[in-house]
Design an enzyme around this catalytic site. Structure first.
Site, PDB file in Angstrom:
ATOM      1  N   CYS A   1     128.747  60.391  75.185  1.00 28.26           N
ATOM      2  CA  CYS A   1     128.694  58.954  75.507  1.00 28.26           C
ATOM      3  C   CYS A   1     128.825  58.432  76.750  1.00 28.26           C
ATOM      4  O   CYS A   1     129.672  58.455  77.248  1.00 28.26           O
ATOM      5  CB  CYS A   1     130.020  58.556  74.583  1.00 28.26           C
ATOM      6  SG  CYS A   1     130.090  56.515  74.584  1.00 28.26           S
TER       7      CYS A   1
ATOM      8  N   CYS B   1     131.033  55.280  77.144  1.00 29.39           N
ATOM      9  CA  CYS B   1     132.365  55.652  77.081  1.00 29.39           C
ATOM     10  C   CYS B   1     132.474  56.246  78.714  1.00 29.39           C
ATOM     11  O   CYS B   1     133.462  55.700  79.413  1.00 29.39           O
ATOM     12  CB  CYS B   1     132.774  56.647  76.434  1.00 29.39           C
ATOM     13  SG  CYS B   1     132.255  56.433  74.796  1.00 29.39           S
ATOM     14  N   ASP B   2     131.817  56.972  79.108  1.00 29.37           N
ATOM     15  CA  ASP B   2     132.176  57.897  80.489  1.00 29.37           C
ATOM     16  C   ASP B   2     131.383  57.760  81.467  1.00 29.37           C
ATOM     17  O   ASP B   2     131.492  58.160  82.638  1.00 29.37           O
ATOM     18  CB  ASP B   2     132.210  59.370  79.842  1.00 29.37           C
ATOM     19  CG  ASP B   2     133.359  59.764  78.852  1.00 29.37           C
ATOM     20  OD1 ASP B   2     134.338  59.053  78.712  1.00 29.37           O
ATOM     21  OD2 ASP B   2     132.785  60.695  78.048  1.00 29.37           O
TER      22      ASP B   2
END
Length: 307
Positions: A135, A138-139
């Site tokens: 992701c 997300c990261d």
């Protein structure tokens, strides 16, 4: 109501399942959540979440899941560790066969999520959450001015790789063919981006490092030549697999196997709803799972009232 008879049974205990459990229990419906592992789903093993509203400093996946679980239990949600094997949805009372027993319910909410398709190479499992991610949203922000590798050639892989260049100083995009499969406009953006280096005709053979990822070994599928890329992280986008095997042909699925719903989250079977990553939709995030689940529980409540 008999012991194994419920108003609502929720299958899956990630953020979608827990939110559905919170809403249904708070509506005074007798609700059971069935989760084969620990509640939390993929969120449980997400190290740090920065894009969930209400946590400006971020929150660990474990902490967020713990808060969600405690909040749902507070309103009476029952949580049971078991696995759904099959369902009979042909009557008003839905019958669910678990590995250990059989349940009946007026309404069912499917929240079993989806799992990223793995590379199946040495080191992959070891570094999940420690440099290996599925992701970018997300990261990606964790890798400011770092070097990354990404794998894939479809729309998601190309779009997310371009997104990573907002943070990383360089991204190797590894693709097993000599041209991308993504739509033309996405290809143009990627090919024009000087932070992306394409590693054509290649596959990842292994992931290495000490406590975090330090290198990725790639092999050219035409020449057999191997080389090592020095990177700080690896993002994999070769598809995701919905956890819908237990459904058989009981619900309508899209061509990729995700559950089709309407805007009320109702599936092709009356009284059966779906929420979160298992649902056919464009974005899979904790925030969208929570929204799906609130709608699904609300719809389930109204469906039960109509019986």
């Amino acid at each position: 109501m008999e012991k194994n008879d419920y108003d609502v049974v929720i299958i899956g205990g990630g953020p979608a399942g827990l939110t559905a459990g919170l809403y249904a229990s708070r509506a005074r419906l007798r609700t059971l959540l069935v989760e084969k592992a620990a509640p939390g789903g993929q969120a449980l093993i997400t190290d740090w979440i920065e894009n969930y509203p209400g946590f400006p400093e971020g929150v660990s996946g474990m902490d967020l899941v713990e808060k969600m679980t405690d909040q749902a239990r507070k309103f009476g949600l029952e949580i049971e560790s078991d696995e759904a094997m099959s369902m009979d949805l042909d009557s008003d009372r839905k019958t669910l066969s678990l590995s250990g027993k059989t349940l009946t319910a007026s309404s069912v909410i499917i929240a079993t999520g989806a799992a990223p398709r793995n590379l199946g190479v040495p080191g992959e499992e070891r570094f999940f959450g420690r440099g290996l991610s599925f992701c970018a949203t997300c990261d990606g922000p964790f890798y400011k001015d770092r070097v990354l590798a990404a794998v894939g050639g479809g729309d998601t892989a190309v779009q997310e790789t371009v997104f990573l260049t907002r943070f990383a100083k360089k991204v190797y995009l590894v693709h097993r063919r000599d041209q991308l499969r993504a739509t033309r406009i996405l290809q143009e953006r990627a090919l024009a981006n000087d932070r992306i280096e394409f590693v054509w005709d290649s596959v990842v053979k292994g992931v290495g490092g000490l406590s975090n990822i330090e290198n990725v070994t790639v092999e050219n599928v035409k020449t057999g030549e191997e080389r090592q890329l020095s990177v700080d992280g690896l993002f994999v986008w070769i598809g995701i697999l919905p956890n819908t095997g237990f459904l058989g042909d009981s619900l309508r699925l899209d061509p990729s196997g995700f559950v089709m719903t309407d805007e009320k989250m109702e599936t092709s079977a009356p009284g059966v709803f779906a929420a979160g990553d298992v649902r056919s939709k464009p974005l899979r995030q904790i925030s969208t799972a929570v929204g799906d689940a609130a709608t699904a529980a609300f719809s389930a409540e109204h469906y039960i009232e109509s019986l």
